[in-house]
Design a protein around this motif. Structure first.
Motif, PDB file in Angstrom:
ATOM      1  N   ASN A   1     -32.886  25.344  44.940  1.00 13.84           N
ATOM      2  CA  ASN A   1     -32.067  24.771  43.787  1.00 13.84           C
ATOM      3  C   ASN A   1     -30.777  24.859  44.179  1.00 13.84           C
ATOM      4  OD1 ASN A   1     -32.073  23.547  41.123  1.00 13.84           O
ATOM      5  ND2 ASN A   1     -31.344  25.439  40.707  1.00 13.84           N
ATOM      6  N   TYR A   2     -30.176  25.936  44.789  1.00 15.93           N
ATOM      7  CA  TYR A   2     -28.761  26.381  44.807  1.00 15.93           C
ATOM      8  C   TYR A   2     -28.028  25.305  45.848  1.00 15.93           C
ATOM      9  CZ  TYR A   2     -29.607  28.678  49.580  1.00 15.93           C
ATOM     10  OH  TYR A   2     -29.880  29.034  50.641  1.00 15.93           O
ATOM     11  N   GLU A   3     -28.886  24.538  46.737  1.00 18.56           N
ATOM     12  CA  GLU A   3     -28.245  23.559  47.534  1.00 18.56           C
ATOM     13  C   GLU A   3     -28.436  22.411  46.776  1.00 18.56           C
ATOM     14  OE1 GLU A   3     -27.112  23.574  50.548  1.00 18.56           O
ATOM     15  OE2 GLU A   3     -28.087  24.947  51.808  1.00 18.56           O
ATOM     16  N   VAL A   4     -29.215  21.950  45.778  1.00 20.14           N
ATOM     17  CA  VAL A   4     -29.053  20.825  45.195  1.00 20.14           C
ATOM     18  C   VAL A   4     -27.889  20.867  43.864  1.00 20.14           C
ATOM     19  CG1 VAL A   4     -30.402  19.495  43.429  1.00 20.14           C
ATOM     20  CG2 VAL A   4     -31.613  20.574  45.204  1.00 20.14           C
ATOM     21  N   GLU A   5     -27.622  22.236  43.348  1.00 17.20           N
ATOM     22  CA  GLU A   5     -26.753  22.378  42.502  1.00 17.20           C
ATOM     23  C   GLU A   5     -25.381  22.371  43.332  1.00 17.20           C
ATOM     24  OE1 GLU A   5     -27.216  22.322  39.461  1.00 17.20           O
ATOM     25  OE2 GLU A   5     -29.231  22.384  39.538  1.00 17.20           O
ATOM     26  N   ALA A   6     -25.338  22.719  44.405  1.00 15.18           N
ATOM     27  CA  ALA A   6     -23.897  22.584  45.266  1.00 15.18           C
ATOM     28  C   ALA A   6     -23.567  21.068  45.546  1.00 15.18           C
ATOM     29  CB  ALA A   6     -23.901  23.523  46.621  1.00 15.18           C
ATOM     30  N   ILE A   7     -24.450  20.201  45.670  1.00 17.49           N
ATOM     31  CA  ILE A   7     -24.430  18.834  45.943  1.00 17.49           C
ATOM     32  C   ILE A   7     -23.946  18.197  44.605  1.00 17.49           C
ATOM     33  CG2 ILE A   7     -25.689  16.624  46.601  1.00 17.49           C
ATOM     34  CD1 ILE A   7     -27.327  18.225  48.333  1.00 17.49           C
ATOM     35  N   LEU A   8     -24.578  18.568  43.521  1.00 15.57           N
ATOM     36  CA  LEU A   8     -24.211  18.175  42.074  1.00 15.57           C
ATOM     37  C   LEU A   8     -22.762  18.482  41.847  1.00 15.57           C
ATOM     38  CD1 LEU A   8     -27.619  18.768  40.372  1.00 15.57           C
ATOM     39  CD2 LEU A   8     -26.599  16.373  40.680  1.00 15.57           C
ATOM     40  N   ALA A   9     -22.295  19.850  42.193  1.00 12.57           N
ATOM     41  CA  ALA A   9     -20.936  20.285  41.975  1.00 12.57           C
ATOM     42  C   ALA A   9     -20.006  19.588  42.571  1.00 12.57           C
ATOM     43  CB  ALA A   9     -20.900  21.726  42.055  1.00 12.57           C
ATOM     44  N   ALA A  10     -20.349  18.832  43.645  1.00  9.76           N
ATOM     45  CA  ALA A  10     -19.321  18.083  44.599  1.00  9.76           C
ATOM     46  C   ALA A  10     -19.037  16.864  44.079  1.00  9.76           C
ATOM     47  CB  ALA A  10     -19.865  18.409  46.153  1.00  9.76           C
ATOM     48  N   LEU A  11     -19.919  16.226  43.334  1.00  5.33           N
ATOM     49  CA  LEU A  11     -19.847  14.888  42.684  1.00  5.33           C
ATOM     50  C   LEU A  11     -18.904  14.759  41.816  1.00  5.33           C
ATOM     51  CD1 LEU A  11     -23.573  13.864  42.557  1.00  5.33           C
ATOM     52  CD2 LEU A  11     -22.063  13.359  44.204  1.00  5.33           C
ATOM     53  N   PRO A  12     -18.231  13.775  41.678  1.00  2.01           N
ATOM     54  CA  PRO A  12     -17.229  13.486  40.344  1.00  2.01           C
ATOM     55  C   PRO A  12     -18.022  13.720  39.100  1.00  2.01           C
ATOM     56  CG  PRO A  12     -17.040  11.624  41.771  1.00  2.01           C
ATOM     57  CD  PRO A  12     -18.265  12.640  42.336  1.00  2.01           C
TER      58      PRO A  12
ATOM     59  N   GLY B   1     -19.839  13.438  35.970  1.00  3.08           N
ATOM     60  CA  GLY B   1     -20.921  12.240  35.202  1.00  3.08           C
ATOM     61  C   GLY B   1     -21.662  11.700  36.198  1.00  3.08           C
ATOM     62  N   LYS B   2     -21.505  12.238  37.522  1.00  3.22           N
ATOM     63  CA  LYS B   2     -22.353  11.459  38.498  1.00  3.22           C
ATOM     64  C   LYS B   2     -23.581  12.050  38.664  1.00  3.22           C
ATOM     65  CE  LYS B   2     -19.658   8.098  39.948  1.00  3.22           C
ATOM     66  NZ  LYS B   2     -20.151   6.646  39.997  1.00  3.22           N
ATOM     67  N   ARG B   3     -24.669  11.399  39.113  1.00  3.08           N
ATOM     68  CA  ARG B   3     -25.876  11.907  39.362  1.00  3.08           C
ATOM     69  C   ARG B   3     -26.268  12.026  40.741  1.00  3.08           C
ATOM     70  NH1 ARG B   3     -29.919   8.358  36.977  1.00  3.08           N
ATOM     71  NH2 ARG B   3     -28.639   6.944  37.961  1.00  3.08           N
ATOM     72  N   LEU B   4     -27.307  12.902  41.016  1.00  4.90           N
ATOM     73  CA  LEU B   4     -27.647  12.854  42.315  1.00  4.90           C
ATOM     74  C   LEU B   4     -28.321  11.593  42.866  1.00  4.90           C
ATOM     75  CD1 LEU B   4     -28.054  15.400  44.406  1.00  4.90           C
ATOM     76  CD2 LEU B   4     -30.571  15.376  43.726  1.00  4.90           C
ATOM     77  N   GLN B   5     -28.551  10.805  41.907  1.00  9.37           N
ATOM     78  CA  GLN B   5     -28.748   9.348  42.651  1.00  9.37           C
ATOM     79  C   GLN B   5     -27.856   8.740  42.884  1.00  9.37           C
ATOM     80  OE1 GLN B   5     -30.158  11.083  40.030  1.00  9.37           O
ATOM     81  NE2 GLN B   5     -32.063  10.372  39.330  1.00  9.37           N
ATOM     82  N   ASP B   6     -26.582   9.114  42.619  1.00 12.06           N
ATOM     83  CA  ASP B   6     -25.226   8.300  42.854  1.00 12.06           C
ATOM     84  C   ASP B   6     -24.632   9.021  44.166  1.00 12.06           C
ATOM     85  OD1 ASP B   6     -25.141   6.927  40.524  1.00 12.06           O
ATOM     86  OD2 ASP B   6     -24.426   8.519  39.332  1.00 12.06           O
ATOM     87  N   VAL B   7     -25.133   9.777  44.934  1.00  8.37           N
ATOM     88  CA  VAL B   7     -24.528  10.316  46.079  1.00  8.37           C
ATOM     89  C   VAL B   7     -24.574   9.117  46.958  1.00  8.37           C
ATOM     90  CG1 VAL B   7     -25.115  11.902  48.038  1.00  8.37           C
ATOM     91  CG2 VAL B   7     -25.402  12.730  45.889  1.00  8.37           C
ATOM     92  N   PRO B   8     -23.602   8.893  47.679  1.00  6.05           N
ATOM     93  CA  PRO B   8     -23.639   7.815  48.736  1.00  6.05           C
ATOM     94  C   PRO B   8     -24.596   7.956  49.818  1.00  6.05           C
ATOM     95  CG  PRO B   8     -21.263   8.699  48.348  1.00  6.05           C
ATOM     96  CD  PRO B   8     -22.134   9.540  47.678  1.00  6.05           C
ATOM     97  N   ALA B   9     -24.958   7.016  50.504  1.00  2.26           N
ATOM     98  CA  ALA B   9     -26.000   6.976  51.523  1.00  2.26           C
ATOM     99  C   ALA B   9     -25.408   8.047  52.775  1.00  2.26           C
ATOM    100  CB  ALA B   9     -26.229   5.611  52.121  1.00  2.26           C
ATOM    101  N   PHE B  10     -26.461   8.800  52.979  1.00  4.13           N
ATOM    102  CA  PHE B  10     -26.199   9.727  54.094  1.00  4.13           C
ATOM    103  C   PHE B  10     -27.337   9.901  55.034  1.00  4.13           C
ATOM    104  CE2 PHE B  10     -28.502  11.601  50.481  1.00  4.13           C
ATOM    105  CZ  PHE B  10     -29.302  12.362  51.157  1.00  4.13           C
ATOM    106  N   ASP B  11     -26.820  10.392  56.343  1.00  4.53           N
ATOM    107  CA  ASP B  11     -27.805  10.652  57.407  1.00  4.53           C
ATOM    108  C   ASP B  11     -28.393  12.014  57.271  1.00  4.53           C
ATOM    109  OD1 ASP B  11     -27.406   8.012  58.209  1.00  4.53           O
ATOM    110  OD2 ASP B  11     -25.814   8.634  59.798  1.00  4.53           O
TER     111      ASP B  11
END
Length: 141
Positions: free
Chosen positions: A68-79, A81-91
């Motif tokens: 979960n801490y990895e997921v929360e770090a990804i969410l914290a890096a987003l602008p 109001g953005k959701r995890l589903q808004d993360v741009p395509a990645f490899d």
């Protein structure tokens, strides 16, 4: 393929894997799965044996399990109001290091998150979050 038995050594294992997502090495990952397939079908004509074979669409699938801490770090890096589903395509880059220091790399291309959910139960000592990813294709080495 190496026909010789492995003696006093090891082959690929979880400890030899390095996973990169969003330009970072992910340490809080407990699982990565990926596969691809091509639809194939026999076509019949005269007699009971196929006369040719048709090919259909290509499909790639991938999934990961993160702490979960990895997921929360990804969410914290987003602008905001953005959701995890808004993360741009990645490899997702998976590299294996074998005992001869050969690196085998697989790249799961253009991944995106479809969902964001959590499941936590009494007695859990860690929170793992599993995701099915949508992806375009896999480059096998």
């Amino acid at each position: 393929m190496n026909a010789l038995p492995l003696i006093n050594g090891q082959q690929h294992s979880w400890s030899s894997i390095e996973v990169r997502m969003l330009d970072n090495i992910v340490t809080g990952i407990t699982s990565v799965n990926y596969d691809d397939s091509v639809m194939k079908e026999n076509h019949y004509g005269a007699g009971d044996l196929p006369v040719h074979r048709g090919r259909g669409k290509y499909e790639a699938k991938a999934s990961i399990t993160l702490y979960n801490y990895e997921v929360e770090a990804i969410l914290a890096a987003l602008p905001r109001g953005k959701r995890l589903q808004d993360v741009p395509a990645f490899d997702v880059v998976v590299s294996y290091l074998d005992d001869t220091n050969d690196i085998i790399t697989h790249v799961v291309r253009n991944c995106e998150f479809n969902t964001n959910s959590r499941g936590i139960s009494q007695g859990d000592t860690k929170i793992e979050v599993s995701f099915d990813l949508i992806c375009s294709h896999i480059e096998w080495n």
